[in-house]
Motif scaffolding. Structure first.
Motif, PDB file in Angstrom:
ATOM      1  N   ILE A  11       3.586  22.929 -10.281  1.00  0.00           N
ATOM      2  CA  ILE A  11       4.105  22.544  -8.967  1.00  0.00           C
ATOM      3  C   ILE A  11       3.240  21.454  -8.347  1.00  0.00           C
ATOM      4  O   ILE A  11       3.754  20.482  -7.782  1.00  0.00           O
ATOM      5  CB  ILE A  11       4.204  23.773  -8.039  1.00  0.00           C
ATOM      6  CG1 ILE A  11       5.306  24.719  -8.531  1.00  0.00           C
ATOM      7  CG2 ILE A  11       4.470  23.360  -6.602  1.00  0.00           C
ATOM      8  CD1 ILE A  11       5.334  26.054  -7.830  1.00  0.00           C
ATOM      9  N   ALA A  12       1.918  21.584  -8.472  1.00  0.00           N
ATOM     10  CA  ALA A  12       1.008  20.583  -7.919  1.00  0.00           C
ATOM     11  C   ALA A  12       1.179  19.241  -8.624  1.00  0.00           C
ATOM     12  O   ALA A  12       1.172  18.183  -7.979  1.00  0.00           O
ATOM     13  CB  ALA A  12      -0.435  21.063  -8.031  1.00  0.00           C
ATOM     14  N   ILE A  13       1.364  19.258  -9.926  1.00  0.00           N
ATOM     15  CA  ILE A  13       1.591  18.012 -10.673  1.00  0.00           C
ATOM     16  C   ILE A  13       2.908  17.383 -10.244  1.00  0.00           C
ATOM     17  O   ILE A  13       3.005  16.157 -10.088  1.00  0.00           O
ATOM     18  CB  ILE A  13       1.550  18.285 -12.194  1.00  0.00           C
ATOM     19  CG1 ILE A  13       0.121  18.636 -12.616  1.00  0.00           C
ATOM     20  CG2 ILE A  13       2.053  17.085 -12.983  1.00  0.00           C
ATOM     21  CD1 ILE A  13      -0.007  19.148 -14.028  1.00  0.00           C
ATOM     22  N   GLY A  14       3.921  18.216 -10.029  1.00  0.00           N
ATOM     23  CA  GLY A  14       5.197  17.702  -9.529  1.00  0.00           C
ATOM     24  C   GLY A  14       5.056  17.050  -8.162  1.00  0.00           C
ATOM     25  O   GLY A  14       5.639  15.995  -7.891  1.00  0.00           O
ATOM     26  N   LEU A  15       4.253  17.650  -7.290  1.00  0.00           N
ATOM     27  CA  LEU A  15       3.995  17.051  -5.976  1.00  0.00           C
ATOM     28  C   LEU A  15       3.280  15.712  -6.097  1.00  0.00           C
ATOM     29  O   LEU A  15       3.575  14.771  -5.357  1.00  0.00           O
ATOM     30  CB  LEU A  15       3.164  18.000  -5.118  1.00  0.00           C
ATOM     31  CG  LEU A  15       3.909  19.109  -4.410  1.00  0.00           C
ATOM     32  CD1 LEU A  15       2.929  20.075  -3.769  1.00  0.00           C
ATOM     33  CD2 LEU A  15       4.838  18.533  -3.377  1.00  0.00           C
ATOM     34  N   ILE A  16       2.345  15.635  -7.021  1.00  0.00           N
ATOM     35  CA  ILE A  16       1.625  14.370  -7.232  1.00  0.00           C
ATOM     36  C   ILE A  16       2.587  13.283  -7.679  1.00  0.00           C
ATOM     37  O   ILE A  16       2.567  12.161  -7.160  1.00  0.00           O
ATOM     38  CB  ILE A  16       0.486  14.563  -8.245  1.00  0.00           C
ATOM     39  CG1 ILE A  16      -0.617  15.434  -7.641  1.00  0.00           C
ATOM     40  CG2 ILE A  16      -0.084  13.218  -8.688  1.00  0.00           C
ATOM     41  CD1 ILE A  16      -1.677  15.863  -8.628  1.00  0.00           C
ATOM     42  N   ILE A  17       3.438  13.606  -8.632  1.00  0.00           N
ATOM     43  CA  ILE A  17       4.393  12.615  -9.143  1.00  0.00           C
ATOM     44  C   ILE A  17       5.371  12.196  -8.047  1.00  0.00           C
ATOM     45  O   ILE A  17       5.651  10.999  -7.868  1.00  0.00           O
ATOM     46  CB  ILE A  17       5.136  13.177 -10.376  1.00  0.00           C
ATOM     47  CG1 ILE A  17       4.157  13.343 -11.532  1.00  0.00           C
ATOM     48  CG2 ILE A  17       6.299  12.278 -10.767  1.00  0.00           C
ATOM     49  CD1 ILE A  17       4.713  14.117 -12.704  1.00  0.00           C
ATOM     50  N   PHE A  18       5.884  13.172  -7.305  1.00  0.00           N
ATOM     51  CA  PHE A  18       6.832  12.859  -6.227  1.00  0.00           C
ATOM     52  C   PHE A  18       6.193  11.961  -5.177  1.00  0.00           C
ATOM     53  O   PHE A  18       6.783  10.978  -4.724  1.00  0.00           O
ATOM     54  CB  PHE A  18       7.349  14.151  -5.587  1.00  0.00           C
ATOM     55  CG  PHE A  18       8.211  13.913  -4.389  1.00  0.00           C
ATOM     56  CD1 PHE A  18       9.505  13.445  -4.540  1.00  0.00           C
ATOM     57  CD2 PHE A  18       7.731  14.138  -3.113  1.00  0.00           C
ATOM     58  CE1 PHE A  18      10.313  13.220  -3.427  1.00  0.00           C
ATOM     59  CE2 PHE A  18       8.517  13.917  -1.998  1.00  0.00           C
ATOM     60  CZ  PHE A  18       9.814  13.454  -2.157  1.00  0.00           C
ATOM     61  N   ASN A  19       4.987  12.296  -4.764  1.00  0.00           N
ATOM     62  CA  ASN A  19       4.336  11.520  -3.714  1.00  0.00           C
ATOM     63  C   ASN A  19       3.835  10.168  -4.216  1.00  0.00           C
ATOM     64  O   ASN A  19       3.659   9.248  -3.417  1.00  0.00           O
ATOM     65  CB  ASN A  19       3.197  12.316  -3.081  1.00  0.00           C
ATOM     66  CG  ASN A  19       3.731  13.368  -2.156  1.00  0.00           C
ATOM     67  OD1 ASN A  19       4.470  13.068  -1.229  1.00  0.00           O
ATOM     68  ND2 ASN A  19       3.385  14.613  -2.413  1.00  0.00           N
ATOM     69  N   ALA A  20       3.611  10.040  -5.496  1.00  0.00           N
ATOM     70  CA  ALA A  20       3.226   8.733  -6.041  1.00  0.00           C
ATOM     71  C   ALA A  20       4.374   7.740  -5.897  1.00  0.00           C
ATOM     72  O   ALA A  20       4.140   6.534  -5.752  1.00  0.00           O
ATOM     73  CB  ALA A  20       2.813   8.873  -7.499  1.00  0.00           C
ATOM     74  N   THR A  21       5.602   8.242  -5.909  1.00  0.00           N
ATOM     75  CA  THR A  21       6.746   7.350  -5.730  1.00  0.00           C
ATOM     76  C   THR A  21       6.899   6.911  -4.278  1.00  0.00           C
ATOM     77  O   THR A  21       7.574   5.927  -3.999  1.00  0.00           O
ATOM     78  CB  THR A  21       8.055   8.027  -6.184  1.00  0.00           C
ATOM     79  OG1 THR A  21       8.297   9.179  -5.371  1.00  0.00           O
ATOM     80  CG2 THR A  21       7.979   8.429  -7.642  1.00  0.00           C
ATOM     81  N   LYS A  22       6.280   7.645  -3.359  1.00  0.00           N
ATOM     82  CA  LYS A  22       6.379   7.327  -1.932  1.00  0.00           C
ATOM     83  C   LYS A  22       5.319   6.329  -1.464  1.00  0.00           C
ATOM     84  O   LYS A  22       5.341   5.896  -0.320  1.00  0.00           O
ATOM     85  CB  LYS A  22       6.235   8.602  -1.092  1.00  0.00           C
ATOM     86  CG  LYS A  22       7.301   9.631  -1.353  1.00  0.00           C
ATOM     87  CD  LYS A  22       8.613   9.173  -0.802  1.00  0.00           C
ATOM     88  CE  LYS A  22       9.673  10.232  -1.017  1.00  0.00           C
ATOM     89  NZ  LYS A  22      10.940   9.851  -0.447  1.00  0.00           N
ATOM     90  N   LEU A  23       4.382   5.977  -2.341  1.00  0.00           N
ATOM     91  CA  LEU A  23       3.301   5.080  -1.954  1.00  0.00           C
ATOM     92  C   LEU A  23       3.788   3.648  -1.787  1.00  0.00           C
ATOM     93  O   LEU A  23       4.534   3.131  -2.623  1.00  0.00           O
ATOM     94  CB  LEU A  23       2.181   5.111  -2.992  1.00  0.00           C
ATOM     95  CG  LEU A  23       1.371   6.393  -3.076  1.00  0.00           C
ATOM     96  CD1 LEU A  23       0.378   6.304  -4.214  1.00  0.00           C
ATOM     97  CD2 LEU A  23       0.670   6.677  -1.777  1.00  0.00           C
ATOM     98  N   ASN A  24       3.359   3.026  -0.718  1.00  0.00           N
ATOM     99  CA  ASN A  24       3.586   1.603  -0.491  1.00  0.00           C
ATOM    100  C   ASN A  24       2.235   0.925  -0.700  1.00  0.00           C
ATOM    101  O   ASN A  24       1.339   1.047   0.128  1.00  0.00           O
ATOM    102  CB  ASN A  24       4.115   1.362   0.924  1.00  0.00           C
ATOM    103  CG  ASN A  24       4.353  -0.100   1.207  1.00  0.00           C
ATOM    104  OD1 ASN A  24       4.225  -0.941   0.323  1.00  0.00           O
ATOM    105  ND2 ASN A  24       4.708  -0.404   2.444  1.00  0.00           N
TER     106      ASN A  24
END
Length: 66
Positions: A11-24
């Protein structure tokens, strides 16, 4: 306990991947990017804590066998 730590790590790895897509990358410390960075750091901390827990359980198991 092992399955619990694995599930939380995934779950934590999934959060990292998801939030990496939100980075500007042009404005890392503004708005949604800042929130994504904080969430990535929190997820990394959670993974580290879960690994420490897993290692401590292994050490505890080895001490009981002696």
């Amino acid at each position: 306990m092992k399955i619990f730590t694995i599930v939380l790590s995934v779950i934590a790895i999934g959060l990292i991947i998801f939030n990496a897509t939100k980075l500007n990358l042009e404005a890392l410390f503004e708005g949604e990017s800042y929130t994504a960075i904080l969430t990535i750091i929190a997820a990394l901390c959670a993974i580290i804590l879960l690994q420490i827990l897993r290692i401590s359980k292994k050490i505890e198991k080895l001490n009981k066998q002696r």
